[in-house]
Design a protein around this motif. Structure first.
Motif, PDB file in Angstrom:
ATOM      1  N   ARG A 227       0.813  -1.216   0.000  1.00 53.61           N
ATOM      2  CA  ARG A 227       0.000   0.000   0.000  1.00 53.61           C
ATOM      3  C   ARG A 227       0.849   1.270   0.000  1.00 53.61           C
ATOM      4  O   ARG A 227       0.422   2.307  -0.467  1.00 53.61           O
ATOM      5  N   ASP A 228       2.063   1.168   0.575  1.00 56.14           N
ATOM      6  CA  ASP A 228       2.956   2.325   0.627  1.00 56.14           C
ATOM      7  C   ASP A 228       4.390   1.811   0.611  1.00 56.14           C
ATOM      8  O   ASP A 228       4.913   1.373   1.633  1.00 56.14           O
ATOM      9  N   GLU A 229       5.005   1.847  -0.540  1.00 62.62           N
ATOM     10  CA  GLU A 229       6.330   1.273  -0.751  1.00 62.62           C
ATOM     11  C   GLU A 229       7.415   1.920   0.124  1.00 62.62           C
ATOM     12  O   GLU A 229       8.507   1.368   0.254  1.00 62.62           O
ATOM     13  N   ARG A 230       7.117   3.065   0.718  1.00 61.76           N
ATOM     14  CA  ARG A 230       8.101   3.696   1.602  1.00 61.76           C
ATOM     15  C   ARG A 230       8.251   2.923   2.901  1.00 61.76           C
ATOM     16  O   ARG A 230       9.263   3.043   3.589  1.00 61.76           O
ATOM     17  N   ASN A 231       7.230   2.141   3.258  1.00 63.59           N
ATOM     18  CA  ASN A 231       7.237   1.383   4.510  1.00 63.59           C
ATOM     19  C   ASN A 231       7.783  -0.024   4.293  1.00 63.59           C
ATOM     20  O   ASN A 231       7.422  -0.689   3.331  1.00 63.59           O
ATOM     21  N   VAL A 232       8.636  -0.444   5.227  1.00 65.52           N
ATOM     22  CA  VAL A 232       9.180  -1.799   5.203  1.00 65.52           C
ATOM     23  C   VAL A 232       8.505  -2.586   6.317  1.00 65.52           C
ATOM     24  O   VAL A 232       8.456  -2.144   7.464  1.00 65.52           O
ATOM     25  N   ILE A 233       7.990  -3.755   5.955  1.00 72.30           N
ATOM     26  CA  ILE A 233       7.344  -4.652   6.911  1.00 72.30           C
ATOM     27  C   ILE A 233       8.336  -5.760   7.254  1.00 72.30           C
ATOM     28  O   ILE A 233       8.949  -6.348   6.358  1.00 72.30           O
ATOM     29  N   VAL A 234       8.479  -6.036   8.525  1.00 72.73           N
ATOM     30  CA  VAL A 234       9.366  -7.099   8.997  1.00 72.73           C
ATOM     31  C   VAL A 234       8.482  -8.246   9.469  1.00 72.73           C
ATOM     32  O   VAL A 234       7.594  -8.044  10.304  1.00 72.73           O
ATOM     33  N   LYS A 235       8.712  -9.440   8.894  1.00 73.30           N
ATOM     34  CA  LYS A 235       7.889 -10.612   9.204  1.00 73.30           C
ATOM     35  C   LYS A 235       8.772 -11.742   9.712  1.00 73.30           C
ATOM     36  O   LYS A 235       9.881 -11.944   9.219  1.00 73.30           O
TER      37      LYS A 235
END
Length: 146
Positions: free
Chosen positions: A89-97
């Motif tokens: 939704r917002d490529e500026r944000n990095v999700i850590v899984k």
């Protein structure tokens, strides 16, 4: 002439600092067995609770900035414990899984809090009071930053 307010024994910050260093030092042998640092451990704790989080959310929960979290998450990724992906939704944000390996580490890490509580000479009531006071202190300092 020494000012009383500059005496080490009159500083609240010093026992907080020294106790924090000592606590982390006592964690080290337990974390060495897992191959992680204390900061990596607390990051994984957040992910064990909620499976994934943005770098920004991790920073808010852990009181760490992105300059600390980015290399930390890269290191966890190189160990195969997490993966980092861009938010669709917002490529500026990095999700850590968490990865399966990261999730599997949780079982071994679950032993650490009990092992650590044996090192700290506080009753449950004293520990609860200290916990409340430390969070109150953090909240007050956060409020003064804004």
């Amino acid at each position: 002439m020494a000012y009383d307010q500059l005496k080490l024994e009159n500083q609240l910050c010093f026992p907080l600092y020294a106790a924090a260093r000592d606590v982390v030092k006592h964690y080290k042998p337990h974390l060495d067995k897992l191959g992680i640092t204390y900061t990596q451990y607390i990051t994984l704790m957040v992910l064990w609770e909620q499976e994934s989080a943005s770098v920004k959310q991790l920073g808010q929960r852990l009181h760490l900035d992105s300059g600390t979290l980015t290399p930390l998450c890269k290191k966890l990724e190189s160990k195969g414990l997490v993966e980092r992906v861009r938010d669709k939704r917002d490529e500026r944000n990095v999700i850590v899984k968490l990865t399966a390996e990261g999730r599997a580490m949780e079982k071994e890490a679950a032993k650490i809090p009990n092992e650590m509580s044996a090192c700290v000479p506080l009753t449950k009531e004293e520990a609860s009071t200290l916990y409340s006071l430390l969070y109150k202190t953090m909240e007050g300092l956060d409020a003064s930053d804004q």
